[in-house]
Design a protein around this motif. Structure first.
Motif, PDB file in Angstrom:
ATOM      1  N   LYS A  31      53.497  62.567  18.487  1.00 38.90           N
ATOM      2  CA  LYS A  31      52.978  61.418  17.748  1.00 38.90           C
ATOM      3  C   LYS A  31      52.917  61.665  16.237  1.00 38.90           C
ATOM      4  N   THR A  32      52.445  62.835  15.826  1.00 41.62           N
ATOM      5  CA  THR A  32      52.385  63.122  14.388  1.00 41.62           C
ATOM      6  C   THR A  32      53.783  63.279  13.801  1.00 41.62           C
ATOM      7  N   THR A  33      54.693  63.864  14.557  1.00 38.38           N
ATOM      8  CA  THR A  33      56.078  63.980  14.090  1.00 38.38           C
ATOM      9  C   THR A  33      56.670  62.593  13.855  1.00 38.38           C
ATOM     10  N   GLU A  80      45.161  61.099  12.328  1.00 33.34           N
ATOM     11  CA  GLU A  80      43.901  61.688  12.810  1.00 33.34           C
ATOM     12  C   GLU A  80      42.840  61.688  11.707  1.00 33.34           C
ATOM     13  N   PRO A  81      42.579  60.565  11.038  1.00 36.11           N
ATOM     14  CA  PRO A  81      41.702  60.580   9.868  1.00 36.11           C
ATOM     15  C   PRO A  81      40.221  60.767  10.184  1.00 36.11           C
ATOM     16  N   LEU A  82      39.839  60.647  11.459  1.00 34.49           N
ATOM     17  CA  LEU A  82      38.418  60.667  11.806  1.00 34.49           C
ATOM     18  C   LEU A  82      37.993  61.919  12.564  1.00 34.49           C
ATOM     19  N   SER A  83      38.939  62.769  12.921  1.00 39.83           N
ATOM     20  CA  SER A  83      38.635  63.867  13.836  1.00 39.83           C
ATOM     21  C   SER A  83      37.703  64.921  13.251  1.00 39.83           C
ATOM     22  N   ALA A  84      37.596  65.006  11.913  1.00 41.63           N
ATOM     23  CA  ALA A  84      36.729  66.017  11.305  1.00 41.63           C
ATOM     24  C   ALA A  84      35.304  65.521  11.089  1.00 41.63           C
ATOM     25  N   LEU A  85      35.025  64.279  11.479  1.00 42.66           N
ATOM     26  CA  LEU A  85      33.716  63.684  11.225  1.00 42.66           C
ATOM     27  C   LEU A  85      32.840  63.750  12.467  1.00 42.66           C
ATOM     28  N   ASP A  86      31.513  63.679  12.256  1.00 43.50           N
ATOM     29  CA  ASP A  86      30.625  63.672  13.416  1.00 43.50           C
ATOM     30  C   ASP A  86      30.691  62.311  14.104  1.00 43.50           C
ATOM     31  N   LEU A 101      49.973  52.156  11.134  1.00 44.30           N
ATOM     32  CA  LEU A 101      50.268  53.056  12.247  1.00 44.30           C
ATOM     33  C   LEU A 101      49.222  54.158  12.236  1.00 44.30           C
ATOM     34  N   PHE A 102      48.517  54.297  13.365  1.00 44.14           N
ATOM     35  CA  PHE A 102      47.363  55.183  13.487  1.00 44.14           C
ATOM     36  C   PHE A 102      47.664  56.223  14.557  1.00 44.14           C
ATOM     37  N   VAL A 103      47.604  57.500  14.188  1.00 48.61           N
ATOM     38  CA  VAL A 103      47.835  58.584  15.144  1.00 48.61           C
ATOM     39  C   VAL A 103      46.495  59.157  15.585  1.00 48.61           C
ATOM     40  N   THR A 104      46.295  59.251  16.899  1.00 49.34           N
ATOM     41  CA  THR A 104      45.049  59.810  17.408  1.00 49.34           C
ATOM     42  C   THR A 104      45.259  60.362  18.824  1.00 49.34           C
ATOM     43  N   ASP A 123      42.350  60.464  20.549  1.00 51.83           N
ATOM     44  CA  ASP A 123      41.093  59.932  21.072  1.00 51.83           C
ATOM     45  C   ASP A 123      41.326  58.530  21.633  1.00 51.83           C
ATOM     46  N   GLN A 124      41.286  58.393  22.950  1.00 54.39           N
ATOM     47  CA  GLN A 124      41.573  57.102  23.571  1.00 54.39           C
ATOM     48  C   GLN A 124      40.561  56.041  23.175  1.00 54.39           C
ATOM     49  N   GLU A 125      39.289  56.414  23.002  1.00 56.94           N
ATOM     50  CA  GLU A 125      38.274  55.427  22.627  1.00 56.94           C
ATOM     51  C   GLU A 125      38.584  54.823  21.264  1.00 56.94           C
ATOM     52  N   GLU A 126      39.006  55.668  20.311  1.00 57.23           N
ATOM     53  CA  GLU A 126      39.392  55.164  18.996  1.00 57.23           C
ATOM     54  C   GLU A 126      40.539  54.173  19.117  1.00 57.23           C
ATOM     55  N   ALA A 127      41.563  54.564  19.845  1.00 59.82           N
ATOM     56  CA  ALA A 127      42.740  53.710  19.975  1.00 59.82           C
ATOM     57  C   ALA A 127      42.394  52.384  20.649  1.00 59.82           C
ATOM     58  N   LEU A 128      41.617  52.422  21.708  1.00 60.07           N
ATOM     59  CA  LEU A 128      41.256  51.202  22.423  1.00 60.07           C
ATOM     60  C   LEU A 128      40.427  50.273  21.546  1.00 60.07           C
ATOM     61  N   ALA A 129      39.592  50.845  20.674  1.00 58.82           N
ATOM     62  CA  ALA A 129      38.659  50.050  19.884  1.00 58.82           C
ATOM     63  C   ALA A 129      39.327  49.292  18.744  1.00 58.82           C
ATOM     64  N   VAL A 130      40.385  49.851  18.145  1.00 59.92           N
ATOM     65  CA  VAL A 130      40.889  49.273  16.898  1.00 59.92           C
ATOM     66  C   VAL A 130      42.296  48.689  16.986  1.00 59.92           C
ATOM     67  N   SER A 131      43.025  48.966  18.027  1.00 55.13           N
ATOM     68  CA  SER A 131      44.465  48.662  18.022  1.00 55.13           C
ATOM     69  C   SER A 131      44.801  47.264  18.529  1.00 55.13           C
ATOM     70  N   ASP A 132      45.840  46.691  17.945  1.00 57.26           N
ATOM     71  CA  ASP A 132      46.455  45.506  18.539  1.00 57.26           C
ATOM     72  C   ASP A 132      47.295  45.921  19.740  1.00 57.26           C
ATOM     73  N   ARG A 133      48.065  47.024  19.555  1.00 49.03           N
ATOM     74  CA  ARG A 133      48.818  47.615  20.655  1.00 49.03           C
ATOM     75  C   ARG A 133      48.753  49.136  20.529  1.00 49.03           C
ATOM     76  N   ILE A 134      48.967  49.809  21.659  1.00 44.26           N
ATOM     77  CA  ILE A 134      48.932  51.272  21.704  1.00 44.26           C
ATOM     78  C   ILE A 134      50.208  51.764  22.365  1.00 44.26           C
ATOM     79  N   ALA A 135      50.814  52.769  21.743  1.00 40.93           N
ATOM     80  CA  ALA A 135      51.959  53.455  22.349  1.00 40.93           C
ATOM     81  C   ALA A 135      51.470  54.785  22.893  1.00 40.93           C
ATOM     82  N   VAL A 136      51.425  54.906  24.206  1.00 44.00           N
ATOM     83  CA  VAL A 136      51.000  56.162  24.825  1.00 44.00           C
ATOM     84  C   VAL A 136      52.222  57.072  24.929  1.00 44.00           C
TER      85      VAL A 136
END
Length: 362
Positions: free
Chosen positions: A62-64, A179-185, A208-211, A213-226
């Motif tokens: 995903k990051t690549t 992964e902009p949120l992974s370092a936060l509490d 385009l958001f790389v994560t 964390d499924q909860e993050e993706a489900l909460a903010v996305s219009d669509r998700i590519a697994v």
């Protein structure tokens, strides 16, 4: 303390000049590092203004894929298109993209507003204009009152907001979030996640958001590519991914599932004597993925199977209990918080006839 309210459109240059977003396309993107192939002909079409997440475990590519889109990595095959134009060989600084990384990457010797204006200054924007536009961007993320502070005087969440403002201030065609949120509490992560989505919707910027964390993706996305092993398993809305996973990998990665044996016959599978619809036709012995909310604790007369409670967890508005069935399956059951089960208690379970994913049993 309440966050600074977002400015009205007429008050903010970024919002006032927001466009309709830019279409992003991956056409058969391939990428290898030595003998290791990381991306296997990835196809992806992101509509103008759409928020799409790349979701998957570490090493899935995903990051690549995001770095190929940004121009930070070159692809070995295929094409990247922005607004219908092939930019595969266009350098990063000519692609007009804003990027936010996991690390904040702020300059410690520059103030918040100077950090935010850095990209504008590099583009030759005069200092007064750059400061004005940087102030608008900081107002957008609720940090205009901290413009003169330095990064070490900010919390992690505030530093990431500065990084977001810096990415937006140049009014890019596409926003990339790695992964902009992974370092936060946890609490700050949820707050900033929701803010990013609100801002993205107001700006109408293709994102385009790389994560992982499924909860993050489900909460903010219009669509998700697994993604799995360099391929997209399923590209769909959050609702469809959760309710109608196309593969067992998607079912196991998105949401929580228990795996039990069943006997498939076409578009149905039988589990503990109960016929359940299948998302994809199969035959023979299969491993079936059951969601906790699709299992119910019932009376003996209604039961499909009996079992013994091995664990129960209180989650506020609900409880989730681990049950060992008499058939040897270990399943998680979601139920009302007021229904408190005890360790070792005998219970009876029924299965709701919701569509499930299954794969050939090992």
């Amino acid at each position: 303390m309440n966050p600074t309210p977002l400015p009205r459109t007429a008050d903010n240059v970024l919002l006032a000049e927001a466009g309709d977003g830019t279409r992003v396309e991956f056409r058969g993107i391939e990428k290898s590092y030595g003998s290791a192939k990381v991306l296997h002909g990835v196809d992806l079409d992101i509509a103008p203004g759409e928020f799409v997440s790349l979701l998957g475990p570490s090493g899935c590519g995903k990051t690549t894929a995001l770095r190929v889109l940004a121009g930070l990595e070159s692809s070995d095959g295929g094409a990247v298109l922005l607004g219908g134009r092939d930019v595969s060989r266009v350098p990063t600084n000519k692609r007009d993209m804003g990027m936010v990384f996991q690390s904040y990457s702020l300059f410690p010797h520059l103030s918040v507003i100077e950090n935010t204006a850095f990209g504008l200054r590099r583009r030759g924007v005069r200092k007064p204009e750059a400061r004005r536009r940087a102030a608008d961007a900081l107002a957008l993320v609720g940090l205009d009152h901290l413009a003169d502070r330095f990064p070490h005087q900010l919390s992690g969440g505030q530093q990431q907001r500065v990084a977001l403002a810096r990415a937006l201030v140049t009014e890019p065609r596409v926003l990339l979030l790695d992964e902009p949120l992974s370092a936060l509490d946890a609490k700050v992560r949820v707050q900033l996640r929701d803010e990013i989505r609100r801002i993205q919707l107001r700006l109408g910027i293709t994102t385009l958001f790389v994560t992982h964390d499924q909860e993050e993706a489900l909460a903010v996305s219009d669509r998700i590519a697994v993604m799995d092993a360099g391929r997209i398993d399923q590209l769909d809305t959050p609702e469809n991914l959760y309710m109608r996973p196309a593969t067992a990998h998607v079912a196991s990665f998105v949401g929580l599932s228990s795996v039990v044996r069943g006997e498939a016959a076409g578009d149905h599978v039988t589990v503990w004597g109960t016929r359940i619809p299948l998302n994809a036709a199969a035959r023979g012995v299969v491993d079936v993925h059951l969601r906790p909310e699709n299992l119910r604790v019932v009376g003996e007369q209604e039961a499909a199977v009996a079992g013994t409670v091995e664990e129960t967890i209180f989650l506020g508005s609900l409880r989730r209990s681990l049950v060992r069935t008499e058939s040897g399956d270990l399943v998680r059951v979601q139920h009302d918080a007021a229904h408190r089960l005890s360790f070792g208690e005998r219970v009876f379970l029924a299965v709701d006839p919701q569509p499930v994913a299954a794969r050939e049993a090992d």
